[in-house]
Design a protein around this motif. Sequence first.
Motif, PDB file in Angstrom:
ATOM      1  N   ARG A  78       0.830  -1.219  -0.162  1.00  0.00           N
ATOM      2  CA  ARG A  78      -0.132   0.017   0.016  1.00  0.00           C
ATOM      3  C   ARG A  78       0.693   1.210   0.037  1.00  0.00           C
ATOM      4  NH1 ARG A  78      -2.901  -1.331   5.150  1.00  0.00           N
ATOM      5  NH2 ARG A  78      -3.264   0.945   5.208  1.00  0.00           N
ATOM      6  N   TYR A  79       2.144   0.968   0.274  1.00  0.00           N
ATOM      7  CA  TYR A  79       2.949   2.374   0.339  1.00  0.00           C
ATOM      8  C   TYR A  79       4.350   2.051  -0.595  1.00  0.00           C
ATOM      9  CZ  TYR A  79       0.420   3.752   4.585  1.00  0.00           C
ATOM     10  OH  TYR A  79      -0.813   4.181   5.090  1.00  0.00           O
ATOM     11  N   GLU A  80       4.738   3.142  -1.065  1.00  0.00           N
ATOM     12  CA  GLU A  80       6.111   2.959  -1.746  1.00  0.00           C
ATOM     13  C   GLU A  80       7.244   2.656  -0.828  1.00  0.00           C
ATOM     14  OE1 GLU A  80       6.828   6.871  -3.760  1.00  0.00           O
ATOM     15  OE2 GLU A  80       4.700   6.799  -4.592  1.00  0.00           O
ATOM     16  N   LYS A  81       7.252   3.362   0.315  1.00  0.00           N
ATOM     17  CA  LYS A  81       8.386   2.889   1.196  1.00  0.00           C
ATOM     18  C   LYS A  81       7.917   2.468   2.403  1.00  0.00           C
ATOM     19  CE  LYS A  81      11.865   3.648  -1.677  1.00  0.00           C
ATOM     20  NZ  LYS A  81      12.701   2.569  -2.183  1.00  0.00           N
ATOM     21  N   VAL A  82       8.319   1.598   3.126  1.00  0.00           N
ATOM     22  CA  VAL A  82       7.906   1.086   4.698  1.00  0.00           C
ATOM     23  C   VAL A  82       9.039   1.235   5.437  1.00  0.00           C
ATOM     24  CG1 VAL A  82       6.724  -0.621   6.200  1.00  0.00           C
ATOM     25  CG2 VAL A  82       5.983  -0.188   3.863  1.00  0.00           C
ATOM     26  N   VAL A  83       9.113   1.808   6.510  1.00  0.00           N
ATOM     27  CA  VAL A  83      10.330   1.881   7.413  1.00  0.00           C
ATOM     28  C   VAL A  83       9.936   1.131   8.788  1.00  0.00           C
ATOM     29  CG1 VAL A  83      11.859   3.498   8.626  1.00  0.00           C
ATOM     30  CG2 VAL A  83      10.948   3.989   6.565  1.00  0.00           C
ATOM     31  N   MET A  84      10.862   0.136   9.060  1.00  0.00           N
ATOM     32  CA  MET A  84      10.641  -0.256  10.595  1.00  0.00           C
ATOM     33  C   MET A  84      11.491   0.022  11.341  1.00  0.00           C
ATOM     34  SD  MET A  84       8.679  -2.610  12.440  1.00  0.00           S
ATOM     35  CE  MET A  84       9.171  -3.095  14.177  1.00  0.00           C
ATOM     36  N   VAL A  85      10.858   0.230  12.647  1.00  0.00           N
ATOM     37  CA  VAL A  85      11.834   1.025  13.846  1.00  0.00           C
ATOM     38  C   VAL A  85      11.875   0.212  14.847  1.00  0.00           C
ATOM     39  CG1 VAL A  85      12.489   3.210  15.198  1.00  0.00           C
ATOM     40  CG2 VAL A  85      11.630   3.359  12.938  1.00  0.00           C
ATOM     41  N   GLY A  86      12.723  -0.766  15.260  1.00  0.00           N
ATOM     42  CA  GLY A  86      12.561  -1.553  16.585  1.00  0.00           C
ATOM     43  C   GLY A  86      13.784  -1.387  17.227  1.00  0.00           C
ATOM     44  N   ASP A  87      13.975  -2.338  18.440  1.00  0.00           N
ATOM     45  CA  ASP A  87      15.227  -2.289  19.088  1.00  0.00           C
ATOM     46  C   ASP A  87      15.481  -3.913  19.669  1.00  0.00           C
ATOM     47  OD1 ASP A  87      13.457  -2.434  21.331  1.00  0.00           O
ATOM     48  OD2 ASP A  87      14.999  -1.653  22.690  1.00  0.00           O
TER      49      ASP A  87
END
Length: 266
Positions: free
Chosen positions: A208-217
């Motif tokens: 659904r998106y051009e770019k997907v960013v995942m933020v985790g630790d």
Amino acid sequence: MAKRIAVVFDSAGTLLRMYRVAKESSTGNILENIESTAIVAKKNGCGLVALNTDNEIILHSRRDMFLFEFIKEYRVSIGISRSKGKFTPDVACEIIRGAPLLMGDVHDVLNAVTSLCPDSIYLAAGLIVDSEARKVPYVLSTGGQVFGKTLQTIQSLYAMKVDMYIASGDRMSALVQLAELVNIPQERVFAFADPIMKEKVVLELKTRYEKVVMVGDGINDILALRAADVGIMTTQQGDDRPEELRAAADVVLDDIIKVVDVVKGL
């Protein structure tokens, strides 16, 4: 046409600075800063189990009441936040039924977290269950408060027309409070998200998106970091992180506000 960018945040250690306490069942010792997901990841048949009930109900229970008796009497459901190998809620309940755990053990860890973090925006209680050893080695509690730059980060991303999501192993009642604070709609919050579910969230958003960013630790974010167009590992919690997690990330940041610069670069 696909929207431009989505950012998926883990909660604990990413949006929130966490305060973690465990009570070791074998010794009765109270341990601080225990990394529960790392413990679970090391041993097959282990699960991180959350108690889905209000903490006030827990704290008003009798200290000498058995934990399984409490779960049965108050009809408390349990959720699996993280597991390795074959592990189900039914298996967890069976082992908890046979464990000599008292509600006083749960009281102790909740009170310990409250003393460490009196202004915590949420408080949760749970257990580590070892299905192979047939025991509950730890009773757990966690509390969290937003990092100093969390709200500024979210506001800056909204100003850039970025859509934001939360995918976390925490229970929904805790995540709703966090989502309301940072202004992320509840329908974009995924609770009890294990590594596979987090990966599925990222993969679905990529349609659904051009770019997907995942933020985790945490190690439970590793599949989602790999699946994302950009995987960001944060180190602001200060815990040691396994090398395989660092290797899975495209970017390692020591402050959540730096996520804004990474997204600008997209």
